[in-house]
Design an enzyme around this catalytic site. Sequence first.
Site, mmCIF file in Angstrom:
data_model
loop_
_atom_site.group_PDB
_atom_site.id
_atom_site.type_symbol
_atom_site.label_atom_id
_atom_site.label_comp_id
_atom_site.label_asym_id
_atom_site.label_seq_id
_atom_site.Cartn_x
_atom_site.Cartn_y
_atom_site.Cartn_z
ATOM 1 N N ASP A 46 13.055 61.297 40.565
ATOM 2 C CA ASP A 46 12.516 60.148 39.824
ATOM 3 C C ASP A 46 11.280 60.552 39.026
ATOM 4 O O ASP A 46 11.117 60.168 37.859
ATOM 5 C CB ASP A 46 12.233 58.948 40.741
ATOM 6 C CG ASP A 46 11.606 59.319 42.061
ATOM 7 O OD1 ASP A 46 11.587 60.525 42.391
ATOM 8 O OD2 ASP A 46 11.122 58.434 42.780
ATOM 9 N N LYS A 84 16.029 65.013 45.368
ATOM 10 C CA LYS A 84 15.472 63.793 45.957
ATOM 11 C C LYS A 84 15.320 64.064 47.463
ATOM 12 O O LYS A 84 15.765 63.297 48.319
ATOM 13 C CB LYS A 84 16.447 62.635 45.656
ATOM 14 C CG LYS A 84 15.922 61.280 45.962
ATOM 15 C CD LYS A 84 14.860 60.788 45.016
ATOM 16 C CE LYS A 84 14.298 59.481 45.523
ATOM 17 N NZ LYS A 84 13.000 59.129 45.005
ATOM 18 N N TYR A 136 29.990 63.486 44.220
ATOM 19 C CA TYR A 136 31.114 63.647 43.303
ATOM 20 C C TYR A 136 32.280 64.407 43.923
ATOM 21 O O TYR A 136 33.276 64.672 43.261
ATOM 22 C CB TYR A 136 30.676 64.399 42.036
ATOM 23 C CG TYR A 136 29.907 63.553 41.072
ATOM 24 C CD1 TYR A 136 28.922 62.672 41.518
ATOM 25 C CD2 TYR A 136 30.143 63.620 39.712
ATOM 26 C CE1 TYR A 136 28.209 61.895 40.640
ATOM 27 C CE2 TYR A 136 29.431 62.840 38.821
ATOM 28 C CZ TYR A 136 28.469 61.977 39.293
ATOM 29 O OH TYR A 136 27.762 61.208 38.415
ATOM 30 N N ASP A 173 24.011 64.767 36.330
ATOM 31 C CA ASP A 173 24.784 63.892 35.458
ATOM 32 C C ASP A 173 23.844 62.940 34.719
ATOM 33 O O ASP A 173 23.876 62.814 33.487
ATOM 34 C CB ASP A 173 25.784 63.101 36.315
ATOM 35 C CG ASP A 173 26.870 62.452 35.473
ATOM 36 O OD1 ASP A 173 26.891 62.677 34.259
ATOM 37 O OD2 ASP A 173 27.683 61.709 36.034
#
Length: 407
Positions: free
Chosen positions: A273, A220, A153, A297
């Site tokens: 995940d 992640k 971002y 987000d």
Amino acid sequence: MTTNGEQITIDDQGKPVVPANPAVPFIEGDGTGPDIWRATRIAIDAAVTAAYGAERRIAWLEIYAGEKSFNMDGQWLPDETLEKIKTYKVAIKGPLTTPVGKGIRSINVGLRQELDLYACVRPVKYISGIPSPVVRPMDVDMIVFRENTEDVYAGLEWEAESDTAKKFIALVAAEEGRDIRPDSGIGLKPISRTGTRRLVKMAIDYALEHGKESVTLVHKGNIMKFTEGAFRKWGYELAAEYGDKLITEDRLWEEFDGQAPEGKVVVKDRIADAMFQQILLRPAEYEVLAMPNLNGDYMSDALAAMVGGLGMAPGANIGAGYALFEATHGTAPKYADLDKVNPGSLILSGAMMLDYMGWLEAADILRNSLVVTISQKTVTYDLARQMEGATEVKCSEFAQAMVKNMP
Ligand code: NAP
């Protein structure tokens, strides 16, 4: 833009020092913003009066951004607006239209970057009676600390075939011997130790101050080792600096058979995940979550959906010097000026603002009156259409019903 209020200041611990009549700037917002702001202001003022009588009062100060500002003087985000927030430290805003078109950056992103509001804080807690798509929404009581300035971002992107994209592709080939398809767009994902530490510190401090049982780093890192994996590593490094106030999940199992010793906050991590499954399957095991920008987000919206959607989800953007509280939904332009939509998101953001100011009694009254009003099934159209036996009220009438439910 004058005010009779006094300035909030920030002490050397980064905590706000709040006078009895603080000036608080507000941006009413575009589309449905004016409707929900009017309702919110009525509810906040009434909660402050119910808590403190005449002893405390917010002196509201209008500042401008978005369409209202553009129509006045052609600027979407005037410098004066930023200056006022810098002067008064704490502000609240309705949703703003993101102008579509080249060369105009998102006003929300502009505010976050200019004020270095490095944490997006989103509490997600079920309110009894709200329709939810999950079986046990009452198990959801989490607060997300999302890094707000870095990651994909950061706005570091170059179009396919652009000179800069070509230069990156050539650089990676020359330095790393790796091929990137020549027609690729290129984006950078910066995640720094500095940005990670200050975000994770805010999450850990929150957990310690509020007696929470755990902080979970969501990343992640198995795939993106030097960005998301580093977020995890730096997060644990910081946690170690807190000494025995915190305990890692590994130690918890090695030394304490999985049972946290009294008063210690457990620091754990989950791969993003897997964490999306965990919030659905075992939400009660998570309280404070800290994560990089993109994960945050996605996850904060997924969590909001579990407890009834964005219409009721509050949010704040907080930095070292300033805090900006906001509705998390957009301007819902088709309902503009109909006095129709749910002001709950902005009202709950107002409660977060009162918490931040240390006006906890007023924050409690505000939240409780909202919960009671919904339990009476007095709700706006969005909830009424999903609740049996509800009385549908206008946006302003919802605020009035809340005021009646205050002590
Ligand atoms: P949106 O304004 O959030 O509206 C999408 C739908 O969500 C609405 O049609 C409505 O659903 C529901 N909704 C939103 N706010 C509600 C409320 N207070 N009460 C009840 N229902 C509510 O999303 P959008 O239409 O994609 O975006 C419109 C504009 O807002 C865009 O310019 C966008 O850039 C901007 N935006 C601003 C912010 C911000 O300022 N923080 C955030 C997101 C988007 P139903 O139609 O089902 O009733």
